[in-house]
Structure formats: structure tokens, C-alpha cells
Design a protein around this motif. Structure first.
Motif, PDB file in Angstrom:
ATOM      1  N   ALA A  89       0.893  -1.359  -0.113  1.00  0.00           N
ATOM      2  CA  ALA A  89       0.079   0.002   0.031  1.00  0.00           C
ATOM      3  C   ALA A  89       0.955   1.327   0.011  1.00  0.00           C
ATOM      4  O   ALA A  89       0.409   2.131  -0.668  1.00  0.00           O
ATOM      5  CB  ALA A  89      -0.912   0.093   1.196  1.00  0.00           C
ATOM      6  N   GLU A  90       1.801   1.421   0.669  1.00  0.00           N
ATOM      7  CA  GLU A  90       2.837   2.483   0.776  1.00  0.00           C
ATOM      8  C   GLU A  90       3.476   2.797  -0.544  1.00  0.00           C
ATOM      9  O   GLU A  90       3.576   3.780  -0.904  1.00  0.00           O
ATOM     10  CB  GLU A  90       3.800   2.203   2.115  1.00  0.00           C
ATOM     11  N   ALA A  91       4.016   1.470  -1.196  1.00  0.00           N
ATOM     12  CA  ALA A  91       4.626   1.798  -2.438  1.00  0.00           C
ATOM     13  C   ALA A  91       3.619   2.345  -3.359  1.00  0.00           C
ATOM     14  O   ALA A  91       3.966   3.428  -4.328  1.00  0.00           O
ATOM     15  CB  ALA A  91       4.887   0.239  -2.942  1.00  0.00           C
ATOM     16  N   HIS A  92       2.467   1.766  -3.331  1.00  0.00           N
ATOM     17  CA  HIS A  92       1.370   2.182  -4.243  1.00  0.00           C
ATOM     18  C   HIS A  92       1.035   3.830  -4.030  1.00  0.00           C
ATOM     19  O   HIS A  92       0.771   4.439  -5.105  1.00  0.00           O
ATOM     20  CB  HIS A  92       0.065   1.575  -3.991  1.00  0.00           C
ATOM     21  N   GLU A  93       1.147   4.210  -2.978  1.00  0.00           N
ATOM     22  CA  GLU A  93       0.949   5.725  -2.659  1.00  0.00           C
ATOM     23  C   GLU A  93       1.873   6.500  -3.356  1.00  0.00           C
ATOM     24  O   GLU A  93       1.705   7.733  -3.618  1.00  0.00           O
ATOM     25  CB  GLU A  93       0.852   5.958  -0.973  1.00  0.00           C
ATOM     26  N   ARG A  94       3.168   5.946  -3.537  1.00  0.00           N
ATOM     27  CA  ARG A  94       4.278   6.642  -4.242  1.00  0.00           C
ATOM     28  C   ARG A  94       4.198   6.552  -5.635  1.00  0.00           C
ATOM     29  O   ARG A  94       5.130   6.829  -6.358  1.00  0.00           O
ATOM     30  CB  ARG A  94       5.536   6.326  -3.560  1.00  0.00           C
ATOM     31  N   GLY A  95       3.396   5.628  -6.174  1.00  0.00           N
ATOM     32  CA  GLY A  95       3.143   5.280  -7.663  1.00  0.00           C
ATOM     33  C   GLY A  95       4.079   4.189  -7.876  1.00  0.00           C
ATOM     34  O   GLY A  95       4.334   4.201  -9.232  1.00  0.00           O
ATOM     35  N   ILE A  96       4.515   3.291  -7.328  1.00  0.00           N
ATOM     36  CA  ILE A  96       5.434   2.236  -7.495  1.00  0.00           C
ATOM     37  C   ILE A  96       4.600   1.047  -7.436  1.00  0.00           C
ATOM     38  O   ILE A  96       3.976   0.575  -6.513  1.00  0.00           O
ATOM     39  CB  ILE A  96       6.499   2.300  -6.380  1.00  0.00           C
ATOM     40  N   LYS A  97       4.570   0.331  -8.593  1.00  0.00           N
ATOM     41  CA  LYS A  97       4.218  -0.966  -8.552  1.00  0.00           C
ATOM     42  C   LYS A  97       4.889  -2.255  -7.765  1.00  0.00           C
ATOM     43  O   LYS A  97       6.204  -1.976  -7.799  1.00  0.00           O
ATOM     44  CB  LYS A  97       4.084  -1.513 -10.044  1.00  0.00           C
ATOM     45  N   ILE A  98       4.326  -3.392  -7.325  1.00  0.00           N
ATOM     46  CA  ILE A  98       5.225  -4.299  -6.721  1.00  0.00           C
ATOM     47  C   ILE A  98       5.070  -5.429  -7.645  1.00  0.00           C
ATOM     48  O   ILE A  98       3.956  -6.293  -7.803  1.00  0.00           O
ATOM     49  CB  ILE A  98       4.459  -4.527  -5.319  1.00  0.00           C
TER      50      ILE A  98
END
Length: 554
Positions: A89-98
Motif C-alpha cells: 500500500a505504501e509503495a502504491h501511494e508513491r506510484g510504485i508497482k510491486i
């Protein structure tokens, strides 16, 4: 096209995290999810579009986590599922996919199903999930065939009841039987488990080695050169049925999930089969990684990868380093032909020039990031980290060392924990110990050399000419320039020993060229060209010296 559109994966820059060695959040000497979360802002500022994480599942770590005991859980040494979900979720908040790693060829010998297979005995349904066979010879004391492990030694292990099981990798990694419906169903369940928790896709480990030829025949001399699907366990045609089913699962989500294949398939046409419209979206172009630092070799491998991928509507996927190969500054520190070897053991006995290697590595990175398609970065390459070539043998962890009879050092040299702060314990690898001002309770799980101090993140941060600033600048330009990312490449005339390329976007926007001086005398810049970025200083006459790449606006 933005990397955050529906087809973000077509031109993304993906950062690979080997989680044991990225950042340690609890001071025990092993990287973990807490440490990874603490460095998300570093990755966002670097400018990456996605993060690929090497296996974080429960594992005895016989092969660095690629011996998975439970695919739908987190190893307690790394954290727990709640922490993993918070990280996504924190990565997605920064526009980063996982992207996660999935290991479909084998389990750990501590997987519940394999323990059941050992307990159940020959002929049992439990053993059908794996590749058990009787041995050869009057007493069954010889392995079922002559296959060898990728790490050295026989690919078969005998169990107390007399049968043998196949392990193409470590003895603690029994191959699963992909003819068994429960194996297929269980891996599909794993895909959905992580997709339902927000993960955006998977990197597929050894994507070309799951299906075995019926009868498990001996390998004949020269069979490793087979490139038509006839190898007994590599790149067999039936593997594509598996990926069609996985693609259907990924496409059932909104937005669709994505896959990248690790498939060491030497023939680009065979590799492209994995990328047909109903299979996987991307696959690493390893021929680019193994190309020699010679202009003709680089151009040939780039052309082959682009042509074969374009034929099936897929983007090329470029990589220079990862957790399995010698870091490219150290490979390129050797003579140009050494680029054909990708392991430390391939180049260890060759003379090395570290400064030359780093200069070439900077140039190679700008070449890679100027190419159309997707690019993968390996953790620490933004600091210019070299391979650690002299880890004491008693501290080597890679199973290659033991299985090769102590003749090959293996892959530990590229897995050494990262240096974040030059003057702190373990170079700041342990985040909590640093923030609390406490002494590190446990040393990093692999020893860090003193040379890491000059590569530490804080040192790089304060130097505008550092590798870190080069990477940040390159990714910023790549995101901003309309001709980079997706689109086409056109080669331009240039002096021998150099490469010159022009880029045009899918919308027809151009104005970007790159000049790579691989081995020539200094070459002049084109007239009226504006330098956007250079991998190293130009000459006093503003010429491009050898082992330097420049990005130009024209």
C-alpha cells in the motif's frame, strides 16, 4: 505513454530488491520488510516505476529463498503478511508497482507436501506431486538418469526407502511434477492469493525448466545446444500451456496483472514464444547482459532482442545485473571479451581495472536506459557497487560452493548487504540500530568490504558526479522525454567502435539521440547537439572519450 497507464510495464524501470541484503529494520543483520519500508522514499526519489522483490516466503534459505516452504506466507525473519500488505500500500501511494518472485520448478524439502511424500513411501499419491523414480542397476543404487544439478553434482538424491527424487538445483529443492493437477492448482491459488493483496505481478523463476520429457531420458552429448524444444527439461513446448492459464488469471483482474520470465533461452525466436499475446508480457533479454563490451556485439544483441519481441507485440526487457550474476562494474573491469561470462567464476582469474569497470558500467547503464522497452536495475547498482570477490570461504552461503566441491565461489559476491552510511556500523545497513544510535547487535549476514564506504548512499548523495546522481538524472530524463520509453530505435552512422542511435516515440515524437563510445578514440559531438546527460566527463575539446555515453537533444 506513462509508465502508470494500463500498459505501464511496456516502458517501466523496475528496481530489484534482494530482501536479505537491502536494509535491516530490526538490527539482526538480515534485511527485512521493515528495512524495505524505511527506504521507499529513496526508491521514489530514484525514479523507479516498480519494485521486484526476491522470495520473501518461509524458507530454510538453502538457496537464498528459492527453496520455498510456503508460497502464501512471509518468512518471520522478514516480517509478516500484515507488514507485506502495508508495504504494498505504501509503495502504491508513491506510484510504485510491486512484483513478487514465484518459483514454479521446485519446492523446499521442508514444504509440507514433500514431507508427506517422504512419509508416504513409493507408489503413493503424495509422491506423484514430485519426480520420484526407482534407481538403475540390480539394486537400484544408480541414479535414474545422468542429469546433473545446475549447481554441480548429480540431479538425483536417494531417500532411505531406496527411491530417488529429482532436484535440478540444490538437493533441498525437489522438482515438482507439473503433470499433476494439484501442482497446477496450487500455483494458481498462490497467484490469486498475492494478486488479491494488491501485488501487481510476478517474476517467474527458471520459467523454461518446469516440464520434463516423458521417460526422463539420459542427456546426450551436445543436448545443451538444442534450441528446438527437444531438450529433456529446458524450454519444452508444453510449458506454454501453463503460462496461458496464468495469463488468463492475471487478465481477470482490473487492471490486469503482469509477468516477467527468467528464461535463459539462447535463441531469441524461442524466447519470443513466451511472449505471445496470450502468455507472459515480458522476458529478460539476457543476451544483452552477456554481450561483450564491443560495439558490434552490443548492436547485434540489441537488434535481435528488439526484432523478436516486436514480432509478438512485446517490449524488450533489458538488464545488466541481478542476484545471480557478477555485478557489471566488475565484469566490465576485465577485457571486453569477458562480457560473455556472467558469473564471478567466469572472470575471477582475469586482470581487473575497477576504475575502468565503473566507467564502462556508467556508459552501459545509459545505453540500456536509452533503449526501447523495460529496464531492470539491481539494488546497489545506483551506488556503483562492485562485486565482492574475496568473501572468506568459511562465510560463503551460496550452495554452489559446496556442490561444486569448493571449486566455484558462486553468487554471494553480488548479494552483500548494501552500504547506506559510510561511518556507521555495517555501513548503516541496520536501520533501527542507526536511528537509535545503538551498536549493531548482529553483523550483516555477509561481510561488507571496506571499499563499500566510498560507495555508501550518504557519500553518493553529497557528490553531484556520483553514480547515484547519474541514475536519478537518467531516470528523470527518461520519464520526461517524449521519445524515451516506448517507441522505436534507429541506428545512425558513427565511427568504428561506437554506437549512435535515435529514438522516436510511438506518437512520432523524436529529438533524442545517444552516442556510445565503446572503444574508439575521442569522437566529436554532432553539430547543434545539446548534451542532456553524459556518463562521464567529456574531453577539453568537448569530445566523447572511450567508455562514455552521452544523451543528446537535437
Amino acid at each position: 505513454m506513462s509508465a502508470h497507464d494500463l500498459d505501464w510495464w511496456r516502458n517501466a524501470v523496475v528496481y530489484q530488491v534482494y530482501i536479505r541484503s537491502f536494509a535491516d529494520g530490526n538490527g539482526d543483520g538480515t534485511g527485512d520488510i521493515a528495512g524495505l519500508r524505511s527506504k521507499l522514499d529513496h526508491l521514489a526519489r530514484l525514479g523507479v516505476d516498480a519494485i521486484w522483490i526476491n522470495p520473501w516466503y518461509p524458507s530454510p534459505l538453502a538457496d537464498g529463498g528459492y527453496d520455498v516452504a510456503d508460497y502464501r506466507a512471509i518468512d518471520p525473519r522478514f516480517g509478516d503478511t500484515a507488514q507485506a500488505e502495508a508495504f504494498v500500500a505504501e509503495a502504491h501511494e508513491r506510484g510504485i508497482k510491486i512484483l513478487l518472485d514465484i518459483v514454479p520448478n521446485h519446492h523446499s524439502d521442508e514444504h509440507e507436501w514433500f514431507r508427506e511424500a517422504l512419509a508416504a513411501g513409493p507408489g503413493s499419491p503424495e509422491r506423484e506431486r514430485y519426480v520420484f523414480r526407482d534407481g538403475r542397476g540390480p539394486d537400484g543404487a544408480q541414479p535414474p538418469n545422468n542429469w546433473e544439478s545446475m549447481f554441480g553434482g548429480p540431479a538425483w538424491e536417494r531417500v532411505p526407502d531406496g527411491q530417488w527424487y529429482l532436484h535440478l538445483f540444490d538437493v533441498k529443492q525437489p522438482d515438482v511434477n507439473w503433470e499433476h493437477p494439484e501442482i497446477r492448482e496450487d500455483f494458481e491459488r498462490t497467484l490469486r492469493f498475492w494478486f488479491d493483496r494488491g501485488v501487481d505481478g510476478f517474476r517467474v523463476d527458471v520459467a523454461n525448466a518446469m516440464i520434463k520429457q516423458p521417460g526422463l531420458p539420459d542427456i546426450e552429448q551436445g543436448v545443451n545446444d538444442v534450441q528446438d524444444g527437444g531438450h529433456p527439461y529446458l524450454d519444452r513446448d508444453d510449458v506454454h500451456e501453463v503460462y496461458r492459464s496464468w495469463r488468463a488469471i492475471g487478465d481477470s483482474y482490473d487492471p490486469p496483472k503482469v509477468f516477467v520470465a527468467e528464461a535463459w533461452v539462447p535463441d531469441p525466436e524461442r524466447l519470443a514464444r513466451y511472449l505471445r499475446p496470450d502468455e507472459l508480457q515480458t522476458a529478460f533479454s539476457f543476451n544483452f547482459l552477456t554481450a561483450a563490451w564491443l560495439a558490434d556485439d552490443l548492436r547485434r544483441n540489441i537488434d535481435d532482442a528488439i526484432a523478436e519481441n516486436t514480432a509478438v507485440g512485446a517490449p524488450a526487457t533489458w538488464v545488466l545485473s541481478n542476484h545471480d550474476v557478477c555485478r557489471h562494474p566488475s565484469r566490465l573491469a576485465r577485457k571486453p571479451e569477458a562480457g560473455r561470462g556472467w558469473l564471478l567464476d567466469d572472470v575471477l582469474d582475469l586482470p581487473a581495472d575497477p576504475e575502468l569497470g565503473l566507467r564502462r558500467a556508467r556508459a552501459a547503464t545509459l545505453l540500456m536506459l536509452a533503449l526501447p522497452g523495460t529496464a531492470y536495475l539491481y539494488q546497489g547498482e545506483e551506488f556503483g557497487l562492485p562485486e565482492v570477490e574475496d568473501i572468506p570461504v568459511e562465510q560463503l552461503d551460496d550452495p554452489t560452493w559446496e556442490l561444486s566441491g569448493h571449486s566455484k565461489r558462486g553468487r554471494d559476491g553480488c548479494r552483500v548487504p548494501l552500504p547506506w552510511a559510510a561511518n556507521e556500523p555495517s555501513f548503516g545497513f541496520s536501520v533501527n540500530a542507526r536511528s537509535a544510535g545503538a551498536a549493531l547487535s548482529d553483523p550483516a549476514w555477509l561481510p561488507q568490504p571496506e571499499v563499500f564506504a566510498r560507495h555508501a548512499a550518504d557519500v553518493q548523495e553529497s557528490d553531484p558526479d556520483s553514480v547515484l546522481h547519474l541514475y536519478r538524472d537518467a531516470l528523470a530524463i527518461r520519464h520526461a522525454h517524449p521519445a524515451l520509453g516506448g517507441g522505436t530505435l534507429t541506428w545512425l552512422d558513427s565511427p568504428e567502435g561506437t554506437l549512435a542511435l535515435a529514438r522516436t516515440s510511438n506518437e512520432g515524437e523524436s529529438g533524442f539521440t545517444a552516442l556510445v563510445n565503446v572503444s574508439s578514440s575521442p569522437v566529436s559531438l554532432p553539430e547543434d547537439a545539446e548534451v542532456l546527460l553524459a556518463s562521464g566527463p567529456l574531453t577539453a575539446r568537448d569530445e566523447v572519450p572511450a567508455d562514455t555515453t552521452v544523451w543528446l537533444r537535437q
